[in-house]
Scaffold this motif. Sequence first.
Motif, mmCIF file in Angstrom:
data_model
loop_
_atom_site.group_PDB
_atom_site.id
_atom_site.type_symbol
_atom_site.label_atom_id
_atom_site.label_comp_id
_atom_site.label_asym_id
_atom_site.label_seq_id
_atom_site.Cartn_x
_atom_site.Cartn_y
_atom_site.Cartn_z
ATOM 1 N N CYS A 166 0.710 1.182 9.552
ATOM 2 C CA CYS A 166 -0.630 1.306 9.612
ATOM 3 C C CYS A 166 -1.284 2.318 9.829
ATOM 4 C CB CYS A 166 -0.657 0.740 11.250
ATOM 5 S SG CYS A 166 -0.563 -0.742 11.866
ATOM 6 N N ASN A 188 -4.443 2.212 0.624
ATOM 7 C CA ASN A 188 -4.350 1.402 -0.542
ATOM 8 C C ASN A 188 -3.862 2.012 -2.039
ATOM 9 O OD1 ASN A 188 -5.776 0.693 -3.279
ATOM 10 N ND2 ASN A 188 -5.256 -1.316 -1.748
ATOM 11 N N SER A 190 1.532 -7.317 0.806
ATOM 12 C CA SER A 190 0.369 -8.076 1.394
ATOM 13 C C SER A 190 -0.673 -7.357 1.939
ATOM 14 C CB SER A 190 1.047 -8.237 2.869
ATOM 15 O OG SER A 190 0.055 -8.128 3.821
ATOM 16 N N THR A 191 -0.364 -5.493 2.142
ATOM 17 C CA THR A 191 -2.253 -4.694 2.300
ATOM 18 C C THR A 191 -1.757 -4.117 0.860
ATOM 19 O OG1 THR A 191 0.150 -3.240 3.505
ATOM 20 C CG2 THR A 191 -1.422 -4.341 5.128
ATOM 21 N N THR A 245 -0.674 -1.353 -0.266
ATOM 22 C CA THR A 245 -0.366 -0.053 0.117
ATOM 23 C C THR A 245 0.332 1.114 -0.666
ATOM 24 O OG1 THR A 245 1.246 -0.880 2.193
ATOM 25 C CG2 THR A 245 -1.564 0.128 2.603
ATOM 26 N N THR A 298 6.550 -7.225 4.063
ATOM 27 C CA THR A 298 6.555 -8.750 4.679
ATOM 28 C C THR A 298 6.365 -10.490 4.344
ATOM 29 O OG1 THR A 298 4.099 -7.469 5.567
ATOM 30 C CG2 THR A 298 4.226 -9.988 5.408
ATOM 31 N N TYR A 337 -5.742 -7.712 -1.739
ATOM 32 C CA TYR A 337 -4.613 -8.144 -0.478
ATOM 33 C C TYR A 337 -4.182 -9.344 -0.881
ATOM 34 C CZ TYR A 337 -7.971 -4.523 1.064
ATOM 35 O OH TYR A 337 -8.410 -3.343 0.895
ATOM 36 N N ASP A 346 -3.381 -12.705 1.003
ATOM 37 C CA ASP A 346 -3.313 -13.001 2.126
ATOM 38 C C ASP A 346 -1.965 -14.250 2.955
ATOM 39 O OD1 ASP A 346 -5.539 -11.724 3.082
ATOM 40 O OD2 ASP A 346 -6.103 -13.003 1.521
ATOM 41 N N ALA A 397 0.161 -10.981 11.599
ATOM 42 C CA ALA A 397 0.685 -10.416 10.488
ATOM 43 C C ALA A 397 2.139 -11.736 9.639
ATOM 44 C CB ALA A 397 0.979 -9.428 9.977
ATOM 45 N N HIS A 423 -6.484 3.132 11.646
ATOM 46 C CA HIS A 423 -5.807 1.743 10.512
ATOM 47 C C HIS A 423 -6.123 2.480 9.112
ATOM 48 C CE1 HIS A 423 -3.722 -1.291 9.604
ATOM 49 N NE2 HIS A 423 -4.007 -2.310 10.569
ATOM 50 N N ILE A 424 -5.718 1.848 8.159
ATOM 51 C CA ILE A 424 -5.304 1.497 6.685
ATOM 52 C C ILE A 424 -6.879 2.470 5.797
ATOM 53 C CG2 ILE A 424 -4.218 0.769 4.939
ATOM 54 C CD1 ILE A 424 -2.855 -0.897 6.089
ATOM 55 N N GLN A 482 -8.854 2.102 2.705
ATOM 56 C CA GLN A 482 -8.955 0.901 2.241
ATOM 57 C C GLN A 482 -9.755 0.736 0.989
ATOM 58 O OE1 GLN A 482 -8.351 -2.464 3.257
ATOM 59 N NE2 GLN A 482 -7.932 -1.483 5.167
#
Length: 415
Positions: A28, A32, A56-57, A59, A83, A139, A141, A201, A393-394, A396
């Motif tokens: 977390c 990106n 998922s993210t 990143t 994920t 992303y 989802d 998640a 958090h991340i 973006q």
Amino acid sequence: MTSKERVKTSFSHQQPDKMAIDFGGFACSQMNAQVVEGLRSYFGLEKRPVKILDMSTMTGIIDPDLMAAMGGDVQFADPRYDTFGHRNDNWKEWTYQGSTVLIPGNCTVTDDGRGGYYVYPMGDTSVKPSGHMPAGGFYFDNITRSPEFDEDKADPAHNLEDCQVISDDDLAYYRSVVDNYKDSGKALVISPGYYALGDAANIPGPNIKEPKGIRNLSEWYMAPLLYPDYVHAVFEEQTNRAIQTFQKCYEVLGNDIDVMYICGTDFGTQRGPFINPDVFKEFYLPYYKRMNGWIHQHTQWKTLKHSCGGIFPILPLLIEGGFDAVNPVQCSAAGMDPQTLKDTYGKDILFWGGGVDTQKVLPFGTPDEVTEQVKQRCEIFSKDGGYIFNTIHIIQANTPIENIAAMLETIKNFS
């Protein structure tokens, strides 16, 4: 001080030689892939495709050269899976937002026929896709694919399929990862499996080919009231498996790791908590106490809890549950005033995050506004230790590099 010493001093709630910093140290606190690419260019580093840490993210993995340029003190023990159950190796090229990135070799991406993409659990296209990136999206989802929950046929084992005791093969992998980073001087964070209690998640089972149980998010959040015995059975066994994994990790890794990232279950929204403290006490607190208690009794590790949102009323329960640190410290949420947080709980739990707002200020503000907020947060949170700087958090996609540069320069000047 080395980075490891700096982080340990911060956890001791003592003032380190300078403020500890994390960019990319666990799931977390990432960026990106588009941002990682931009920062590599900004710092004049070797131009190469960014590896995707998690589909998922989306990143990007922060390589040691970029980590050094940003002054990071924390190193993530590279997770073996993402994920969706993709194994992070045998990288192959894929085009993301016009750039070439590297994705896991067993990741299968297919068109959705509308300009978007699907991914599949463990890359298996013989089952329904478990992730979807819409046209123009950034992303993947989760897709809920499970059959409707049937209370008469409820089996807690169905919600435990994605929570397994770490295998010997995966443990050997993490031993090699830890050996690779052991001499880096960084504090090492590990997350060896899914042991979160009800993380949004993971609830849909994105890495499971045919998920069963309570996999609908809305139904899951009502489950403690509707199916209390079922939830307790899931959490009890999940905790047992978590502790078995911690024990195996300690036998092989010892104290070469510094922080165990345990749980990413969110308990807050923008407007405050979305769980009643009494419900938390019944359904979460006993299991958190067991997990943290085992770690503190048998290891020198510190434990990390992630929860977004306005969780001020829940913080004393996280402290009672034995967590050493909380992230992301979402100061933009109701009741999360930085000074009040530090004054009230700053001696009891380490704040990991809170450094700058990633909803408005960092992506949409000016460099001067970023500088002002970062300086203020550093002054408040870093006093007397008990703090690791990270964004909320991340970071973006489409966040201006000049704003990130302003943040990094402010941190450097502050330290």
